[in-house]
Scaffold this motif. Structure first.
Motif, PDB file in Angstrom:
ATOM      1  N   ARG A  16       5.047  65.520 -25.969  1.00 28.05           N
ATOM      2  CA  ARG A  16       4.575  65.159 -27.298  1.00 28.05           C
ATOM      3  C   ARG A  16       3.563  64.035 -27.204  1.00 28.05           C
ATOM      4  O   ARG A  16       3.713  63.128 -26.390  1.00 28.05           O
ATOM      5  CB  ARG A  16       5.743  64.617 -28.123  1.00 28.05           C
ATOM      6  CG  ARG A  16       6.397  65.597 -28.978  1.00 28.05           C
ATOM      7  CD  ARG A  16       7.389  64.948 -29.885  1.00 28.05           C
ATOM      8  NE  ARG A  16       8.205  63.941 -29.221  1.00 28.05           N
ATOM      9  CZ  ARG A  16       9.079  63.176 -29.841  1.00 28.05           C
ATOM     10  NH1 ARG A  16       9.260  63.310 -31.126  1.00 28.05           N
ATOM     11  NH2 ARG A  16       9.776  62.282 -29.191  1.00 28.05           N
ATOM     12  N   LYS A  17       2.566  64.048 -28.065  1.00 26.64           N
ATOM     13  CA  LYS A  17       1.621  62.944 -28.126  1.00 26.64           C
ATOM     14  C   LYS A  17       2.217  61.864 -29.021  1.00 26.64           C
ATOM     15  O   LYS A  17       2.601  62.136 -30.141  1.00 26.64           O
ATOM     16  CB  LYS A  17       0.280  63.402 -28.692  1.00 26.64           C
ATOM     17  CG  LYS A  17      -0.745  62.292 -28.719  1.00 26.64           C
ATOM     18  CD  LYS A  17      -2.062  62.771 -29.195  1.00 26.64           C
ATOM     19  CE  LYS A  17      -3.011  61.598 -29.240  1.00 26.64           C
ATOM     20  NZ  LYS A  17      -4.273  61.957 -29.805  1.00 26.64           N
ATOM     21  N   ASN A  18       2.320  60.649 -28.499  1.00 30.64           N
ATOM     22  CA  ASN A  18       2.910  59.554 -29.242  1.00 30.64           C
ATOM     23  C   ASN A  18       1.879  58.438 -29.360  1.00 30.64           C
ATOM     24  O   ASN A  18       1.518  57.803 -28.372  1.00 30.64           O
ATOM     25  CB  ASN A  18       4.167  59.067 -28.524  1.00 30.64           C
ATOM     26  CG  ASN A  18       4.988  58.144 -29.372  1.00 30.64           C
ATOM     27  OD1 ASN A  18       4.523  57.658 -30.401  1.00 30.64           O
ATOM     28  ND2 ASN A  18       6.201  57.901 -28.948  1.00 30.64           N
ATOM     29  N   ASP A  19       1.413  58.169 -30.582  1.00 32.87           N
ATOM     30  CA  ASP A  19       0.363  57.179 -30.789  1.00 32.87           C
ATOM     31  C   ASP A  19       0.862  55.741 -30.675  1.00 32.87           C
ATOM     32  O   ASP A  19       0.087  54.850 -30.384  1.00 32.87           O
ATOM     33  CB  ASP A  19      -0.274  57.379 -32.168  1.00 32.87           C
ATOM     34  CG  ASP A  19      -1.052  58.675 -32.245  1.00 32.87           C
ATOM     35  OD1 ASP A  19      -1.563  59.111 -31.201  1.00 32.87           O
ATOM     36  OD2 ASP A  19      -1.134  59.257 -33.343  1.00 32.87           O
ATOM     37  N   VAL A  20       2.155  55.522 -30.916  1.00 30.69           N
ATOM     38  CA  VAL A  20       2.686  54.165 -30.860  1.00 30.69           C
ATOM     39  C   VAL A  20       2.739  53.681 -29.416  1.00 30.69           C
ATOM     40  O   VAL A  20       2.423  52.539 -29.119  1.00 30.69           O
ATOM     41  CB  VAL A  20       4.084  54.104 -31.503  1.00 30.69           C
ATOM     42  CG1 VAL A  20       4.694  52.731 -31.335  1.00 30.69           C
ATOM     43  CG2 VAL A  20       3.997  54.469 -32.965  1.00 30.69           C
ATOM     44  N   ARG A  21       3.139  54.542 -28.511  1.00 37.44           N
ATOM     45  CA  ARG A  21       3.298  54.171 -27.108  1.00 37.44           C
ATOM     46  C   ARG A  21       2.024  54.557 -26.362  1.00 37.44           C
ATOM     47  O   ARG A  21       1.826  55.698 -25.989  1.00 37.44           O
ATOM     48  CB  ARG A  21       4.520  54.888 -26.539  1.00 37.44           C
ATOM     49  CG  ARG A  21       4.916  54.392 -25.220  1.00 37.44           C
ATOM     50  CD  ARG A  21       6.426  54.511 -25.050  1.00 37.44           C
ATOM     51  NE  ARG A  21       6.782  53.741 -23.893  1.00 37.44           N
ATOM     52  CZ  ARG A  21       7.127  52.464 -23.946  1.00 37.44           C
ATOM     53  NH1 ARG A  21       7.224  51.844 -25.070  1.00 37.44           N
ATOM     54  NH2 ARG A  21       7.397  51.813 -22.848  1.00 37.44           N
ATOM     55  N   GLY A  22       1.166  53.581 -26.100  1.00 30.25           N
ATOM     56  CA  GLY A  22      -0.120  53.860 -25.490  1.00 30.25           C
ATOM     57  C   GLY A  22      -0.175  53.478 -24.031  1.00 30.25           C
ATOM     58  O   GLY A  22       0.613  52.671 -23.540  1.00 30.25           O
ATOM     59  N   THR A  34       2.698  52.059 -19.679  1.00 29.43           N
ATOM     60  CA  THR A  34       2.696  52.283 -21.123  1.00 29.43           C
ATOM     61  C   THR A  34       3.406  51.132 -21.801  1.00 29.43           C
ATOM     62  O   THR A  34       4.232  50.449 -21.187  1.00 29.43           O
ATOM     63  CB  THR A  34       3.402  53.597 -21.499  1.00 29.43           C
ATOM     64  OG1 THR A  34       4.763  53.524 -21.089  1.00 29.43           O
ATOM     65  CG2 THR A  34       2.721  54.781 -20.871  1.00 29.43           C
ATOM     66  N   ASN A  38       4.819  49.871 -26.014  1.00 27.62           N
ATOM     67  CA  ASN A  38       4.942  50.152 -27.429  1.00 27.62           C
ATOM     68  C   ASN A  38       4.044  49.160 -28.172  1.00 27.62           C
ATOM     69  O   ASN A  38       4.341  47.966 -28.226  1.00 27.62           O
ATOM     70  CB  ASN A  38       6.399  50.010 -27.859  1.00 27.62           C
ATOM     71  CG  ASN A  38       6.630  50.471 -29.267  1.00 27.62           C
ATOM     72  OD1 ASN A  38       5.773  50.298 -30.129  1.00 27.62           O
ATOM     73  ND2 ASN A  38       7.788  51.035 -29.516  1.00 27.62           N
ATOM     74  N   ARG A  39       2.944  49.632 -28.720  1.00 27.80           N
ATOM     75  CA  ARG A  39       1.972  48.755 -29.364  1.00 27.80           C
ATOM     76  C   ARG A  39       2.504  48.141 -30.658  1.00 27.80           C
ATOM     77  O   ARG A  39       2.048  47.080 -31.067  1.00 27.80           O
ATOM     78  CB  ARG A  39       0.683  49.513 -29.637  1.00 27.80           C
ATOM     79  CG  ARG A  39      -0.026  49.930 -28.365  1.00 27.80           C
ATOM     80  CD  ARG A  39      -1.355  50.590 -28.679  1.00 27.80           C
ATOM     81  NE  ARG A  39      -1.924  51.246 -27.526  1.00 27.80           N
ATOM     82  CZ  ARG A  39      -2.633  50.638 -26.592  1.00 27.80           C
ATOM     83  NH1 ARG A  39      -2.834  49.346 -26.657  1.00 27.80           N
ATOM     84  NH2 ARG A  39      -3.125  51.317 -25.587  1.00 27.80           N
ATOM     85  N   ARG A  40       3.463  48.789 -31.294  1.00 27.57           N
ATOM     86  CA  ARG A  40       4.030  48.254 -32.538  1.00 27.57           C
ATOM     87  C   ARG A  40       4.935  47.052 -32.253  1.00 27.57           C
ATOM     88  O   ARG A  40       4.891  46.049 -32.960  1.00 27.57           O
ATOM     89  CB  ARG A  40       4.818  49.331 -33.262  1.00 27.57           C
ATOM     90  CG  ARG A  40       5.270  48.915 -34.644  1.00 27.57           C
ATOM     91  CD  ARG A  40       5.981  50.033 -35.352  1.00 27.57           C
ATOM     92  NE  ARG A  40       5.109  51.177 -35.553  1.00 27.57           N
ATOM     93  CZ  ARG A  40       5.510  52.432 -35.653  1.00 27.57           C
ATOM     94  NH1 ARG A  40       6.795  52.723 -35.550  1.00 27.57           N
ATOM     95  NH2 ARG A  40       4.659  53.416 -35.851  1.00 27.57           N
TER      96      ARG A  40
END
Length: 55
Positions: free
Chosen positions: A3-9, A26, A28-30
């Motif tokens: 899955r593509k996850n935008d939060v974890r870059g 990687t 978690n940017r949040r």
């Protein structure tokens, strides 16, 4: 399929020893908006040095 996850870059960690060696990791940017700093092994200088997140 992944899955593509935008939060974890994906971030690039560059050595502060000036060798140009990098690690990819990687985060978690949040939860962690600040830049990452980690002590990891740099094989070019053959010692543990500080790696900082590069943008």
């Amino acid at each position: 399929m992944a899955r593509k996850n935008d939060v974890r870059g994906v971030v690039k960690m560059r050595s502060t020893a000036g060798t140009g060696y990098t690690y990819m990791t990687t985060k978690n940017r949040r939860n962690t908006p600040d830049r990452l700093v980690a002590r990891k092994f740099d094989p070019r200088v053959r010692e543990v040095v500080e790696f900082r997140e590069e943008r």
